[in-house]
Design an enzyme around this catalytic site. Structure first.
Site, PDB file in Angstrom:
ATOM      1  N   LYS A  66       0.817  -1.228   0.000  1.00 14.55           N
ATOM      2  CA  LYS A  66       0.000   0.000   0.000  1.00 14.55           C
ATOM      3  C   LYS A  66       0.851   1.279   0.000  1.00 14.55           C
ATOM      4  O   LYS A  66       0.470   2.270  -0.610  1.00 14.55           O
ATOM      5  CB  LYS A  66      -0.962   0.000   1.190  1.00 14.55           C
ATOM      6  CG  LYS A  66      -2.075  -1.046   1.049  1.00 14.55           C
ATOM      7  CD  LYS A  66      -3.063  -0.960   2.186  1.00 14.55           C
ATOM      8  CE  LYS A  66      -4.069  -2.094   2.114  1.00 14.55           C
ATOM      9  NZ  LYS A  66      -5.064  -2.050   3.183  1.00 14.55           N
ATOM     10  N   ASN A  87      -4.834   1.806  -1.640  1.00 13.65           N
ATOM     11  CA  ASN A  87      -5.258   0.417  -1.905  1.00 13.65           C
ATOM     12  C   ASN A  87      -5.923   0.282  -3.269  1.00 13.65           C
ATOM     13  O   ASN A  87      -6.262  -0.822  -3.679  1.00 13.65           O
ATOM     14  CB  ASN A  87      -6.177  -0.107  -0.798  1.00 13.65           C
ATOM     15  CG  ASN A  87      -7.567   0.497  -0.863  1.00 13.65           C
ATOM     16  OD1 ASN A  87      -7.767   1.563  -1.442  1.00 13.65           O
ATOM     17  ND2 ASN A  87      -8.541  -0.168  -0.272  1.00 13.65           N
ATOM     18  N   GLY A 130      -0.982   0.790  13.088  1.00 14.77           N
ATOM     19  CA  GLY A 130      -0.338   0.418  11.827  1.00 14.77           C
ATOM     20  C   GLY A 130      -1.067   1.047  10.643  1.00 14.77           C
ATOM     21  O   GLY A 130      -1.807   2.031  10.783  1.00 14.77           O
TER      22      GLY A 130
HETATM   23  P1  NDP Z   1       0.268  -3.417  10.439  1.00 14.62           P
HETATM   24  O1  NDP Z   1       1.277  -4.501  10.394  1.00 14.62           O
HETATM   25  O2  NDP Z   1       0.506  -2.149   9.698  1.00 14.62           O
HETATM   26  O3  NDP Z   1       0.013  -2.994  12.000  1.00 14.62           O
HETATM   27  C1  NDP Z   1      -0.170  -3.992  12.959  1.00 14.62           C
HETATM   28  C2  NDP Z   1      -0.584  -3.372  14.292  1.00 14.62           C
HETATM   29  O4  NDP Z   1      -0.931  -4.417  15.185  1.00 14.62           O
HETATM   30  C3  NDP Z   1       0.500  -2.551  14.976  1.00 14.62           C
HETATM   31  O5  NDP Z   1      -0.115  -1.480  15.639  1.00 14.62           O
HETATM   32  C4  NDP Z   1       1.109  -3.570  15.967  1.00 14.62           C
HETATM   33  O6  NDP Z   1       1.668  -2.957  17.119  1.00 14.62           O
HETATM   34  C5  NDP Z   1      -0.160  -4.318  16.372  1.00 14.62           C
HETATM   35  N1  NDP Z   1       0.069  -5.680  16.866  1.00 14.62           N
HETATM   36  C6  NDP Z   1       0.567  -6.743  16.188  1.00 14.62           C
HETATM   37  N2  NDP Z   1       0.552  -7.856  16.955  1.00 14.62           N
HETATM   38  C7  NDP Z   1       0.030  -7.496  18.158  1.00 14.62           C
HETATM   39  C8  NDP Z   1      -0.240  -8.201  19.373  1.00 14.62           C
HETATM   40  N3  NDP Z   1       0.018  -9.506  19.489  1.00 14.62           N
HETATM   41  N4  NDP Z   1      -0.795  -7.513  20.404  1.00 14.62           N
HETATM   42  C9  NDP Z   1      -1.066  -6.198  20.281  1.00 14.62           C
HETATM   43  N5  NDP Z   1      -0.822  -5.476  19.161  1.00 14.62           N
HETATM   44  C10 NDP Z   1      -0.282  -6.110  18.108  1.00 14.62           C
HETATM   45  O7  NDP Z   1      -1.112  -4.113   9.987  1.00 14.62           O
HETATM   46  P2  NDP Z   1      -2.370  -3.394   9.310  1.00 14.62           P
HETATM   47  O8  NDP Z   1      -2.607  -2.136  10.049  1.00 14.62           O
HETATM   48  O9  NDP Z   1      -2.184  -3.350   7.846  1.00 14.62           O
HETATM   49  O10 NDP Z   1      -3.560  -4.449   9.592  1.00 14.62           O
HETATM   50  C11 NDP Z   1      -4.145  -4.585  10.869  1.00 14.62           C
HETATM   51  C12 NDP Z   1      -5.353  -5.514  10.806  1.00 14.62           C
HETATM   52  O11 NDP Z   1      -6.393  -4.935  10.005  1.00 14.62           O
HETATM   53  C13 NDP Z   1      -5.049  -6.884  10.183  1.00 14.62           C
HETATM   54  O12 NDP Z   1      -5.719  -7.862  10.955  1.00 14.62           O
HETATM   55  C14 NDP Z   1      -5.673  -6.785   8.793  1.00 14.62           C
HETATM   56  O13 NDP Z   1      -6.083  -8.053   8.305  1.00 14.62           O
HETATM   57  C15 NDP Z   1      -6.884  -5.893   9.086  1.00 14.62           C
HETATM   58  N6  NDP Z   1      -7.396  -5.193   7.886  1.00 14.62           N
HETATM   59  C16 NDP Z   1      -8.663  -5.468   7.457  1.00 14.62           C
HETATM   60  C17 NDP Z   1      -9.197  -4.829   6.344  1.00 14.62           C
HETATM   61  C18 NDP Z   1     -10.605  -5.162   5.897  1.00 14.62           C
HETATM   62  O14 NDP Z   1     -10.978  -4.766   4.782  1.00 14.62           O
HETATM   63  N7  NDP Z   1     -11.405  -5.831   6.705  1.00 14.62           N
HETATM   64  C19 NDP Z   1      -8.422  -3.823   5.589  1.00 14.62           C
HETATM   65  C20 NDP Z   1      -7.101  -3.575   6.145  1.00 14.62           C
HETATM   66  C21 NDP Z   1      -6.615  -4.252   7.247  1.00 14.62           C
HETATM   67  P3  NDP Z   1       3.180  -2.371  17.113  1.00 14.62           P
HETATM   68  O15 NDP Z   1       3.112  -1.040  16.458  1.00 14.62           O
HETATM   69  O16 NDP Z   1       3.539  -2.280  18.551  1.00 14.62           O
HETATM   70  O17 NDP Z   1       4.008  -3.365  16.347  1.00 14.62           O
END
Ligand code: NDP
Length: 276
Positions: A66, A87, A130
């Site tokens: 993205k 996207n 994220g």
């Molecule tokens: P990113 O990798 O950009 O961000 C991940 C985030 O999750 C970060 O804030 C990270 O924290 C946090 N994180 C990861 N593991 C854990 C954990 N075990 N406990 C707490 N926090 C955690 O991912 P995206 O933002 O791209 O995606 C996030 C979610 O959104 C995914 O599940 C994705 O499938 C979903 N999504 C759904 C869409 C839909 O159309 N339904 C569209 C886009 C996304 P830290 O910063 O500390 O690493």
């Protein structure tokens, strides 16, 4: 004349997007071909250039592409600029490429239209800082909630995001520990914890009575966060299947200038996963 489109990502095998767009095409009588293509970050620019040279009219881009799609686009919509991520790419009649971000719009449409929720005056908690969070903050603040609080494992990232969007409404950021003693009407999970069936560390009492939980992740079985919502008295505990379909509908509209109807497809996917 058939219009060619694709979703690019890595991994991409399990993407539902080809089915969603073929469904919309049949429903609206549009002559459209849409496929999924595995593309690494390294191969992104060359692949996209080639596809547009071959006559493709639009592309969807998902993890991890993205930000690269944002950099590739010649022109960006305001919501893409806010999200710093794209996207949806559209080749325009003059050959330039427009970049849009339909994720936030997809989420808000799902909440408001499909689930009949109102966010106005509500206290919203957003878990995660994220790419997905970045894409949904502006559309959420547009709904005039009383407050939007971001909590993230890496607290600094949540604080930075809050600063970036503070011109749009009441927003603050911090770590999960900062949530002690607070409660929220709506909790949105935009962490990727659900993908490994994990749960962010949420304090007791963080969900207000009759509050709503929404996990951006989705699956055939309820995610860990959807289960947490149900166990903590949520009036509704939802997952992101509707968001996925609504963001696709918005992309389809951008490409074809025809707005597909989403209710039947959401019902079909829901029925299929109940049977799985
Ligand atoms: P990113 O990798 O950009 O961000 C991940 C985030 O999750 C970060 O804030 C990270 O924290 C946090 N994180 C990861 N593991 C854990 C954990 N075990 N406990 C707490 N926090 C955690 O991912 P995206 O933002 O791209 O995606 C996030 C979610 O959104 C995914 O599940 C994705 O499938 C979903 N999504 C759904 C869409 C839909 O159309 N339904 C569209 C886009 C996304 P830290 O910063 O500390 O690493």
């Amino acid at each position: 004349m058939t219009g060619y489109y694709a979703v690019l990502g890595q991994p991409i095998k399990h993407s539902k997007s080809p089915r969603i767009h073929q469904f919309f095409a049949a429903q609206t009588g549009q002559d459209l071909n849409y496929h999924a293509q595995e593309v690494s970050a390294e191969a992104f620019d060359d692949t996209v250039k080639k596809l547009f040279e071959q006559g493709y009219l639009g592309l969807n881009c998902t993890v991890p592409l993205k930000e690269l799609a944002f950099a590739f686009a010649d022109i960006k919509t305001d919501r893409a600029v806010r999200a710093k991520a794209v996207n949806t790419l559209k080749r325009q009649s003059d050959g330039s490429v427009l970049g849009d971000n339909t994720d936030g719009c997809g989420l808000v449409t799902d909440l408001l239209d499909n689930h009949k929720l109102s966010l106005q005056g509500r206290r919203i908690l957003l878990l995660g800082a994220g790419g997905a969070s970045r894409g949904i903050i502006a559309p959420l603040l547009e709904q005039a909630p009383q407050a939007l609080v971001i909590a993230n494992r890496t607290a600094d990232k949540a604080m930075q995001l809050a600063v970036e969007f503070q011109d749009l409404g009441s927003i603050s950021g911090g770590g999960f520990d900062d949530l002690n003693g607070q409660n929220f009407d709506v909790i949105l999970n935009a962490t990727s914890a659900s993908l490994s069936d994990e749960l962010p560390p949420l304090p007791d009492g963080v969900l207000a009575e009759q509050g709503v939980c929404y996990d951006l992740a989705y699956g055939n079985q309820p995610t860990a966060f959807v289960r947490w919502g149900l166990a903590n008295g949520a009036s509704q505990s939802l997952d992101g299947l509707g968001m996925l379909i609504e963001q696709a509908a918005e992309a389809f509209y951008l490409w074809r200038n025809v707005r597909p109807e989403t209710t039947d497809l959401i019902a079909l996917f829901d029925a299929e996963r109940r049977l799985s």
